[in-house]
Design a protein around this motif. Structure first.
Motif, mmCIF file in Angstrom:
data_model
loop_
_atom_site.group_PDB
_atom_site.id
_atom_site.type_symbol
_atom_site.label_atom_id
_atom_site.label_comp_id
_atom_site.label_asym_id
_atom_site.label_seq_id
_atom_site.Cartn_x
_atom_site.Cartn_y
_atom_site.Cartn_z
ATOM 1 N N ASN A 194 0.843 -1.187 0.000
ATOM 2 C CA ASN A 194 0.000 0.000 0.000
ATOM 3 C C ASN A 194 0.883 1.243 0.000
ATOM 4 O O ASN A 194 1.554 1.541 0.991
ATOM 5 C CB ASN A 194 -0.900 -0.020 1.248
ATOM 6 C CG ASN A 194 -2.035 0.965 1.157
ATOM 7 O OD1 ASN A 194 -1.794 2.153 1.032
ATOM 8 N ND2 ASN A 194 -3.255 0.480 1.234
ATOM 9 N N ASP A 229 -6.049 -0.686 -6.351
ATOM 10 C CA ASP A 229 -6.876 0.408 -5.853
ATOM 11 C C ASP A 229 -6.117 1.718 -6.042
ATOM 12 O O ASP A 229 -4.902 1.789 -5.812
ATOM 13 C CB ASP A 229 -7.186 0.234 -4.365
ATOM 14 C CG ASP A 229 -8.266 -0.805 -4.117
ATOM 15 O OD1 ASP A 229 -8.706 -1.454 -5.084
ATOM 16 O OD2 ASP A 229 -8.674 -0.979 -2.948
ATOM 17 N N THR A 239 -10.177 -0.664 -8.570
ATOM 18 C CA THR A 239 -11.084 0.256 -7.884
ATOM 19 C C THR A 239 -10.451 1.639 -7.847
ATOM 20 O O THR A 239 -9.282 1.784 -7.487
ATOM 21 C CB THR A 239 -11.370 -0.205 -6.440
ATOM 22 O OG1 THR A 239 -12.019 -1.476 -6.477
ATOM 23 C CG2 THR A 239 -12.276 0.786 -5.723
ATOM 24 N N GLU A 241 -2.295 -0.776 -3.532
ATOM 25 C CA GLU A 241 -2.998 0.500 -3.532
ATOM 26 C C GLU A 241 -1.995 1.601 -3.802
ATOM 27 O O GLU A 241 -0.892 1.594 -3.269
ATOM 28 C CB GLU A 241 -3.696 0.763 -2.199
ATOM 29 C CG GLU A 241 -4.415 2.120 -2.174
ATOM 30 C CD GLU A 241 -5.218 2.370 -0.919
ATOM 31 O OE1 GLU A 241 -5.320 3.544 -0.507
ATOM 32 O OE2 GLU A 241 -5.749 1.397 -0.332
ATOM 33 N N TYR A 253 -2.464 -7.666 -4.247
ATOM 34 C CA TYR A 253 -3.163 -6.382 -4.087
ATOM 35 C C TYR A 253 -2.161 -5.247 -3.954
ATOM 36 O O TYR A 253 -1.151 -5.369 -3.250
ATOM 37 C CB TYR A 253 -4.036 -6.423 -2.829
ATOM 38 C CG TYR A 253 -4.597 -5.077 -2.425
ATOM 39 C CD1 TYR A 253 -5.826 -4.647 -2.911
ATOM 40 C CD2 TYR A 253 -3.901 -4.240 -1.565
ATOM 41 C CE1 TYR A 253 -6.336 -3.410 -2.537
ATOM 42 C CE2 TYR A 253 -4.400 -3.002 -1.188
ATOM 43 C CZ TYR A 253 -5.617 -2.592 -1.680
ATOM 44 O OH TYR A 253 -6.127 -1.367 -1.319
ATOM 45 N N ARG A 299 -15.439 3.971 -6.798
ATOM 46 C CA ARG A 299 -16.047 4.204 -5.483
ATOM 47 C C ARG A 299 -16.118 5.706 -5.255
ATOM 48 O O ARG A 299 -15.099 6.376 -5.094
ATOM 49 C CB ARG A 299 -15.249 3.519 -4.382
ATOM 50 C CG ARG A 299 -15.799 3.728 -2.987
ATOM 51 C CD ARG A 299 -15.078 2.861 -1.977
ATOM 52 N NE ARG A 299 -15.386 1.449 -2.212
ATOM 53 C CZ ARG A 299 -14.763 0.445 -1.611
ATOM 54 N NH1 ARG A 299 -13.782 0.704 -0.759
ATOM 55 N NH2 ARG A 299 -15.110 -0.790 -1.862
ATOM 56 N N ARG A 330 -5.778 -7.236 -7.693
ATOM 57 C CA ARG A 330 -6.542 -6.056 -7.314
ATOM 58 C C ARG A 330 -5.638 -4.840 -7.295
ATOM 59 O O ARG A 330 -4.544 -4.867 -6.731
ATOM 60 C CB ARG A 330 -7.151 -6.233 -5.909
ATOM 61 C CG ARG A 330 -8.195 -7.316 -5.781
ATOM 62 C CD ARG A 330 -8.684 -7.391 -4.339
ATOM 63 N NE ARG A 330 -9.253 -6.123 -3.897
ATOM 64 C CZ ARG A 330 -9.198 -5.690 -2.641
ATOM 65 N NH1 ARG A 330 -8.558 -6.384 -1.712
ATOM 66 N NH2 ARG A 330 -9.750 -4.537 -2.310
#
Length: 414
Positions: free
Chosen positions: A13, A185, A216, A110, A108, A243, A183
């Motif tokens: 992240n 983000d 996302t 971000e 994942y 979102r 994923r």
């Protein structure tokens, strides 16, 4: 025993403020972008390996304070809730005794490429908003701000802006070394403003796993955007979600987020006219401000032209935690929750949007059942409301059914 955590084993992240964590709620930095930006240089550094080792031995890391606090109160934590969706036992198969994780485990990421944003929301701070940076730059921080530990005014921020070259290099690294990315983000700031976001997105669609990848984007949707290019780029992914941060009803939207409700609705309609594959999801960050407008915030968000609704509950700063209102306003809160429940029962539907509405109802109900008001934080909230009204030249009383005097005169236990 161990505390299995998808984030610790399978995620990176990139925060603002030169901080890289494992999960969106990570409390400490595990790496710094200024030292290494490539995932292949970060994923198995000492910070990430130490986090995995401690959790594998059932020991909380300071990185995990948010989940530790929740689980100590017997409330389902972010770790537990996300594990229900993303955890699988193959992740542990890729972990070595020293905490090294296989590159195949990275699922994942971000990204926050910049804090550039056109909003200065009341639950935000300069680290995530250039508009907040401008506010702090143009005021004098007062002794009472420090005494009350008012986060956006006293936090030290070293804003970072990625270069386009850095964004493209990370995309290339993911394409070359991490085959199972699932994923992505994007948050901010406002990512749709940012050239780094567009550069990364144009590159990453060449990833070999793109057909199994979900993306996302967290956006305020009160910003100009090239809808046509965005729509085309997002069709390359297995799934895509935008979102949209709304955080309340029409009556408090401009006050809390400094946005325009009509522009929000129009942009949602325009986007859906171009791209119906991408999911539009309206989200509410539930702080004390939203609880004071609970029923209308839920209903107005529910009826926006979105496919889903989403929420998260504020824990920090603690003076915005919704539980600070329990000792004074529990009857009103229960009344609003009862009206939300009545609405959902009348819907009599198994549709996803209604199901997510029930999640909203259940989690707010659980929060007020299992927490209590911290009086010091309630007083800090009163100070914060007054201070923000003064700084931003707005008035709580013009946007809420109750007044600041009502907040101040309410007595604990009534």
């Amino acid at each position: 025993m161990s505390k299995d955590c998808h984030w610790a084993i399978a995620a990176i992240n990139y925060k603002n403020n030169d901080r890289i964590t494992a999960c969106p709620r990570g409390q400490t930095l595990l790496a710094q972008k200024s030292k290494d930006v490539l995932p292949s240089k970060i994923f198995n550094n000492e910070g990430f390996k130490n986090l995995r080792n401690l959790l594998s031995n059932d020991v909380w890391n300071t990185h995990c304070k948010s989940c530790e606090d929740r689980e100590n109160k017997n409330i389902i934590s972010y770790r537990q809730r996300q594990n229900e969706v993303f955890w699988h036992d193959k992740l542990n198969e890729g972990i070595q005794p020293d905490g090294t994780s296989s590159f195949a485990n990275l699922e994942y990421l971000e990204f926050r490429f910049s804090n550039t944003c056109n909003f200065s929301c009341l639950h935000c701070m300069p680290e995530y908003s250039s508009a907040w940076t401008d506010i702090v730059r143009n005021i004098t921080v007062e002794d009472d701000d420090k005494k009350n530990n008012i986060t956006p005014l006293i936090s030290e921020v070293k804003n970072q802006n990625w270069t386009i070259e850095e964004a493209e290099a990370v995309a290339d690294d993911l394409i070359a070394n991490f085959p199972n990315v699932k994923r992505l983000d994007f948050a901010g700031g406002e990512p749709l403003y940012q050239k780094q976001f567009w550069a990364f997105l144009r590159k990453i669609i060449k990833h070999p796993n793109i057909n199994n990848m979900n993306v996302t984007i967290i956006s305020n949707f009160n910003t100009p955007v090239d809808y046509e290019e965005l729509a085309i780029l997002l069709t390359h992914f297995k799934e895509s979600t935008i979102r949209i941060s709304v955080d309340g009803s029409k009556s408090i939207y401009n006050y809390f987020r400094t946005g325009n409700w009509d522009v929000l609705k129009e942009n949602m309609k325009v986007f859906k006219g171009i791209n119906r594959k991408t999911i539009l999801e309206t989200t509410c960050t539930v702080s004390a401000y939203q609880i004071l407008d609970l029923k209308d915030s839920f209903l107005d968000m529910f009826f926006l032209p979105s496919d889903r609704i989403h929420h998260t509950i504020v824990q920090y700063p603690t003076y915005l935690d919704p539980s600070i209102l329990k000792s004074r306003f529990l009857p009103q809160i229960k009344e609003d929750l009862a009206k939300i429940k009545e609405f959902l029962e009348k819907m009599n539907s198994k549709a996803l949007k209604v199901h997510l509405g029930w999640q909203f109802y259940d989690e707010i109900t659980e929060l007020f059942e299992k927490t209590n008001t911290v009086e010091e934080d309630y007083q800090r909230f009163l100070y914060y409301v007054d201070r923000m009204d003064s700084i931003k030249n707005q008035n709580f009383d013009d946007n809420y059914k109750m007044t600041k005097a009502d907040l101040k005169n309410a007595q604990p236990g009534q």
